[in-house]
Design a protein around this motif. Structure first.
Motif, mmCIF file in Angstrom:
data_model
loop_
_atom_site.group_PDB
_atom_site.id
_atom_site.type_symbol
_atom_site.label_atom_id
_atom_site.label_comp_id
_atom_site.label_asym_id
_atom_site.label_seq_id
_atom_site.Cartn_x
_atom_site.Cartn_y
_atom_site.Cartn_z
ATOM 1 N N ARG A 171 82.811 81.284 60.104
ATOM 2 C CA ARG A 171 82.647 81.848 58.760
ATOM 3 C C ARG A 171 83.977 82.380 58.244
ATOM 4 N N GLU A 189 86.178 79.424 57.233
ATOM 5 C CA GLU A 189 85.699 78.830 55.985
ATOM 6 C C GLU A 189 86.119 79.687 54.785
ATOM 7 N N HIS A 190 85.964 81.006 54.919
ATOM 8 C CA HIS A 190 86.358 81.921 53.838
ATOM 9 C C HIS A 190 87.862 81.846 53.597
ATOM 10 N N ARG A 194 89.970 79.344 54.186
ATOM 11 C CA ARG A 194 90.373 78.086 53.533
ATOM 12 C C ARG A 194 89.938 78.059 52.063
#
Length: 337
Positions: free
Chosen positions: A199, A202-203, A205
């Motif tokens: 998570r 993902e945040h 990027r």
């Protein structure tokens, strides 16, 4: 050999852990020797850490130790994982890394963390408190400004100004957001908390803003990796750190690493709470034979999309640790291995 693994860089963070029966000076010398060994094996970076007042860690002055490591090696990149920026004035940090880069051009990394001293006594001695960590983003901006020559104070950081020392943010808590907004590479752990780690990546990027330091996201995943001839031997490498961590969580102090034999002996008693922490500390790491570790690493790299893996293994058995790094070098397909 997995093409996914071969395309990934492998680096090491050594915390200069003290071992039972050995003092801090031996731990620091072992760190320098380990860097020389790993350079010969083809690892990409070698980083050292910052801890204050911890009985089980000798590494309290990372830029000083990084200088010793860089002087004893020739090609491996050397840096910090990291300097805890809230503990220091940004100008001083810029000057220290400027000196390192001037002495060892093109080989220095500036890994930065946002933790402050672990105890009230250490924080008081450092002249800091827990709230200093809240100013990390501003401190980071000031630090990078000293290298760019954009400080509005009229002062200049010598010899840092005009030099390029790659900065990295240790993504603890809000670190991923800060790294993304600053456009910096990010180091994220622990690989044991896989969903939380993914998570965060993902945040990072999704929020990344290109900068003069990095045009695109760069992710380094960190964690413990132990490789041995048998699964049992690899697991035994994890025992000293797991016991020391369990002890620290129940006694409030992090002790030197004991030999695995002592932890496993009948004379080693643990409370139910300690036993729970200890057993939990053995779970979730990447460990096993070369084939088993290769499978786990391929999964980790595919899931995270990481460009680099930073290995943070600590154990009492120094020869076992070196053997683990040699085996991992073969798994990773490092040229020197």
């Amino acid at each position: 050999m997995s093409s996914v693994i071969e395309a990934t860089r492998f680096s090491v963070l050594d915390r200069s852990r003290t071992r039972e029966g050995h003092d801090g000076s031996e731990a620091l010398r072992d760190t320098v020797l380990l860097a020389q060994e790993l350079e010969g094996l083809g690892y990409h970076r070698f980083w050292v850490s910052e801890h204050h007042g911890v009985p089980g860690v000798a590494g309290s002055a990372p830029t000083v130790l990084a200088s010793a490591v860089a002087a004893a090696t020739r090609t491996i990149r050397v840096g910090t994982g990291g300097v805890m920026l809230p503990n220091h004035q940004p100008l001083i940090v810029a000057e220290q890394f400027g000196v390192l880069e001037a002495l060892f051009p093109g080989r220095i990394d500036m890994g930065l963390g946002r933790s402050v001293g672990f105890t009230d006594g250490v924080r008081k001695a450092l002249g800091r408190d827990k709230h200093n960590a809240e100013d990390f983003a501003a401190q980071l901006t000031e630090l990078l400004g000293w290298f760019r020559g954009t400080s509005d104070t009229g002062a200049h950081a010598r010899p840092a100004e005009g030099l390029t020392v790659p900065p990295f943010v240790l993504a603890i808590g809000e670190g991923a957001t800060i790294a993304a907004e600053a456009g910096l590479p990010m180091v994220i752990g622990d690989i044991r908390s896989r969903e939380k780690m993914l998570r965060g990546i993902e945040h990072y990027r999704a929020s990344f803003r290109p900068s003069v330091w990095s045009s695109e996201p760069y992710v380094i995943v960190s964690g413990t990796i132990a490789v041995a001839g048998t699964p049992e031997a690899a697991l035994r490498l994890l025992i000293p750190e797991a016991w020391s961590m369990a002890y620290s969580r129940t006694h409030g102090t992090f002790p030197p690493l004991p030999p695995a034999e002592r932890v496993e002996s009948p004379g080693m008693t643990m409370t139910e709470k300690e036993r729970g922490f200890y057993e939990s500390g053995l779970v979730g790491h990447i460990h096993g034979t070369e084939e088993q570790v290769a499978d786990e690493l391929e999964t980790l790299i595919k899931e995270s999309g990481a460009q680099e893996v930073l290995v943070t293994t600590s154990t009492h058995d120094r020869e076992g640790l070196l053997d683990s790094y040699r085996r991992l070098a073969r798994v990773a397909g490092l040229a020197a291995a």
